[in-house]
Design a protein around this motif. Structure first.
Motif, short mmCIF file in Angstrom:
data_model
loop_
_atom_site.label_atom_id
_atom_site.label_comp_id
_atom_site.label_asym_id
_atom_site.label_seq_id
_atom_site.Cartn_x
_atom_site.Cartn_y
_atom_site.Cartn_z
N HIS A 331 -12.84 30.71 18.78
CA HIS A 331 -12.85 29.41 19.47
C HIS A 331 -12.23 28.29 18.64
O HIS A 331 -11.98 27.20 19.16
N GLY A 332 -12.01 28.53 17.34
CA GLY A 332 -11.42 27.50 16.50
C GLY A 332 -10.00 27.86 16.11
O GLY A 332 -9.33 28.68 16.75
N ASP A 352 -11.03 22.41 17.64
CA ASP A 352 -11.44 21.20 18.36
C ASP A 352 -12.90 20.85 18.16
O ASP A 352 -13.37 19.83 18.66
N GLY A 353 -13.66 21.67 17.45
CA GLY A 353 -15.07 21.38 17.22
C GLY A 353 -15.96 21.96 18.30
O GLY A 353 -15.50 22.46 19.34
N PHE A 354 -17.25 21.91 18.06
CA PHE A 354 -18.22 22.42 19.03
C PHE A 354 -18.31 21.48 20.23
O PHE A 354 -18.15 20.26 20.08
N PRO A 355 -18.62 22.01 21.42
CA PRO A 355 -18.89 21.14 22.56
C PRO A 355 -20.09 20.25 22.29
O PRO A 355 -20.97 20.58 21.48
N ASP A 356 -20.13 19.12 22.99
CA ASP A 356 -21.23 18.16 22.75
C ASP A 356 -22.59 18.77 23.04
O ASP A 356 -23.55 18.53 22.31
N TYR A 357 -22.70 19.56 24.11
CA TYR A 357 -24.00 20.13 24.47
C TYR A 357 -24.49 21.08 23.37
O TYR A 357 -25.68 21.17 23.09
N LEU A 358 -23.54 21.82 22.73
CA LEU A 358 -23.94 22.79 21.72
C LEU A 358 -24.42 22.09 20.45
O LEU A 358 -25.42 22.48 19.85
N ALA A 359 -23.72 21.03 20.04
CA ALA A 359 -24.14 20.30 18.85
C ALA A 359 -25.47 19.61 19.06
O ALA A 359 -26.26 19.46 18.12
N ALA A 360 -25.76 19.20 20.30
CA ALA A 360 -27.00 18.47 20.57
C ALA A 360 -28.17 19.39 20.83
O ALA A 360 -29.29 19.13 20.37
N HIS A 361 -27.96 20.48 21.56
CA HIS A 361 -29.09 21.32 22.01
C HIS A 361 -28.99 22.77 21.55
O HIS A 361 -29.87 23.57 21.86
N PRO A 363 -26.71 26.59 21.11
CA PRO A 363 -25.98 27.46 22.05
C PRO A 363 -26.84 27.87 23.24
O PRO A 363 -28.07 27.96 23.14
N GLN A 364 -26.18 28.06 24.37
CA GLN A 364 -26.85 28.47 25.59
C GLN A 364 -26.17 29.74 26.11
O GLN A 364 -24.95 29.88 26.05
N ARG A 365 -26.98 30.62 26.66
CA ARG A 365 -26.46 31.90 27.13
C ARG A 365 -25.50 31.72 28.30
O ARG A 365 -25.77 30.92 29.21
N PHE A 366 -24.42 32.46 28.27
CA PHE A 366 -23.40 32.46 29.32
C PHE A 366 -22.81 31.07 29.56
O PHE A 366 -22.38 30.75 30.66
N ARG A 367 -22.81 30.26 28.49
CA ARG A 367 -22.12 28.98 28.55
C ARG A 367 -21.30 28.84 27.29
O ARG A 367 -21.85 28.84 26.18
N SER A 368 -20.02 28.73 27.46
CA SER A 368 -19.13 28.68 26.30
C SER A 368 -18.09 27.61 26.52
O SER A 368 -17.68 27.33 27.66
N GLY A 369 -17.67 26.99 25.43
CA GLY A 369 -16.66 25.95 25.54
C GLY A 369 -15.29 26.51 25.88
O GLY A 369 -14.40 25.77 26.30
N GLY A 370 -15.07 27.79 25.74
CA GLY A 370 -13.79 28.42 26.05
C GLY A 370 -14.04 29.80 26.60
O GLY A 370 -14.95 30.02 27.40
N LYS A 371 -13.28 30.77 26.15
CA LYS A 371 -13.49 32.13 26.60
C LYS A 371 -14.70 32.72 25.87
O LYS A 371 -15.03 32.35 24.76
N ALA A 395 -19.99 18.63 13.85
CA ALA A 395 -18.55 18.42 13.71
C ALA A 395 -18.20 18.24 12.24
O ALA A 395 -18.98 17.67 11.47
N ALA A 396 -17.02 18.72 11.87
CA ALA A 396 -16.56 18.61 10.48
C ALA A 396 -15.76 17.33 10.29
O ALA A 396 -15.12 16.84 11.22
N GLU A 397 -15.83 16.78 9.09
CA GLU A 397 -15.02 15.61 8.78
C GLU A 397 -13.55 16.00 8.77
O GLU A 397 -13.16 16.98 8.15
N GLY A 398 -12.74 15.23 9.46
CA GLY A 398 -11.32 15.55 9.55
C GLY A 398 -10.99 16.51 10.66
O GLY A 398 -9.85 16.96 10.77
N GLY A 399 -11.99 16.86 11.50
CA GLY A 399 -11.75 17.76 12.62
C GLY A 399 -12.25 19.15 12.35
O GLY A 399 -12.31 19.61 11.22
N GLY A 400 -12.61 19.82 13.42
CA GLY A 400 -13.10 21.18 13.30
C GLY A 400 -14.60 21.26 13.49
O GLY A 400 -15.27 20.26 13.76
#
Length: 410
Positions: A331-332, A352-361, A363-371, A395-400
């Motif tokens: 995914h990265g 592009d970094g983790f989705p907002d929902y993943l960073a906040a709550h 990982p969730q099953r069968f929900r992915s920011g991409g494939k 999120a990483a400093e400078g992206g990622g």
């Protein structure tokens, strides 16, 4: 800047104690004032009547030309001015004042343009009123103290049960579905239930229903995944017999994907049920991380800031790190760097970094920011919890994206 009260002032015990004190003080003040006013009125009335009777005897003696009784006379100098003015105006009256340093009830009446007055000792009456006031204050303090202790005992019993209910609710939130309040009032139908027992009973009922549903879902997931393994194994064996070509590659890829999904579902069901035991041993973290990176077959950089020995389950830790590395490449974007700093392992990519929902709550099953199915990180979190580690995503400093795995010390 507003004044911030201490946290304990927000407790039900403190609020109830304040309410009890305020109500007791108010009640004691009202009752004390009523008793004081009534007793003072009666005491003053008795002393006034006594003074007027004595004044009448003094008036008879004055009219008969007889010697006046003690503490009586014409125009005495110690007579209060307001009573002297009243008598010179042609009226009889009484007033409480001081005479020779003692409380005195004065009575006066007009006599041939002068003032005929007498004094009655008021000391005993004043002491009676003062003693009554002290008794009222003392009894009020005792009553307030006793009521406060009794009220605090009663409220503490209620708050203790509320705290127990809240503790059980937090345990259920953390995944302990066997936790129950077990209030004895809910087990005996013949006993009347108060509000706390009703809440405790509702929480136990909810926990039991939730546990049954989750266990049913876990069994269903495990059964489905288990039943799929046999036909998928046969399908994979059959795909190996197909002639080489693009269609055959597509079939084999889909079969591998289905088998991996089935194995992931079985692993998640085992994590949910907690049926697997943790086999811990002491391992060198750098060596273990490098083995995982080599096994992944990816171009991943390993940076060791400070090596450490950790007591953990090697298989589970390798599963966590392998999933994190695979997710970073999937995914990265490269470069993907794994850093070992004591018992902390970070996996960073430059995507592009983790989705907002993943960073906040998380990982969730069968929900992915991409494939993907979102099961890899879910398994990583579950295995990390099983070995007592903490896994955070940010999120990483400078992206990622950065996944931080903190292992317990030896």
């Amino acid at each position: 800047m507003s004044l911030r009260l201490p946290a304990w002032t927000a407790t039900l015990t403190w609020k109830s104690a304040c309410f009890i004190v305020v109500m007791c003080c108010s009640l004691a003040a009202v009752l004390g004032a009523l008793v004081h006013v009534e007793v003072t009125r009666q005491t003053v009335a008795t002393a006034r009547e006594k003074a007027l009777v004595k004044l009448q005897d003094v008036a008879h003696a004055y009219e008969a030309g007889e010697p006046l009784p003690p503490e009586s006379g014409l125009d005495p100098q110690a007579l209060p001015p307001e009573l002297r003015a009243l008598a010179l105006g042609g009226h009889r009256g009484t007033v409480v004042g001081d005479y020779r340093g003692r409380p005195t009830m004065w009575a006066a009446a007009p006599a041939d343009g002068r003032v005929l007055a007498t004094a009655v000792d008021y000391g005993q009456s004043a002491r009676t009123i003062s003693g009554l006031d002290n008794a009222i204050i003392g009894s009020s303090v005792l009553a307030i103290g006793g009521t406060l202790l009794l009220g605090a005992f009663s409220v503490t019993r209620v708050t203790r049960r509320l705290h127990q209910t809240a503790t059980v609710a937090r345990r259920i939130t953390q995944g302990d579905l066997d936790a129950r309040v077990g209030d004895p009032r809910t087990k005996d139908p013949s006993r009347h239930q108060d509000e706390v027992a009703t809440v405790a009973g509702a929480l136990d009922t909810m926990a039991g229903s939730l546990q049954s549903k989750l266990e049913s879902e876990q069994r269903f997931t495990a059964d489905v995944a288990h039943e799929l393994r046999t036909p998928l194994t046969g399908l994979q064996a059959a795909s190996e017999l197909l002639p080489e070509g693009r269609p055959t590659e597509l079939v084999r890829e889909r079969v591998r994907t289905m088998r991996q999904l089935t194995e992931d579902l079985l692993e998640i069901s085992r994590l949910d049920s907690g049926s697997e035991a943790v086999d811990t041993d002491l391992h060198q973290l750098e060596r273990l991380v490098r083995r995982v990176v080599r096994a992944s077959g990816t171009d991943t950089e390993v940076v060791v800031v400070r090596d450490a020995h950790v007591e953990t389950d090697r298989r589970r830790l390798e599963r966590v790190l392998g999933n994190l590395v695979a997710n970073a490449h999937k995914h990265g974007r490269p470069p993907v760097v794994v850093t070992v700093d004591g018992p902390v392992v970070t996996v960073r990519d430059h995507g592009d970094g983790f989705p907002d929902y993943l960073a906040a709550h998380g990982p969730q099953r069968f929900r992915s920011g991409g494939k993907g199915h979102g099961l890899g990180l879910t398994i990583a979190v579950g295995q990390a919890e099983a070995i007592g580690a903490r896994l955070a995503f940010r999120a990483a400093e400078g992206g990622g994206a950065v996944a931080v795995l903190t292992l317990p010390g030896p």
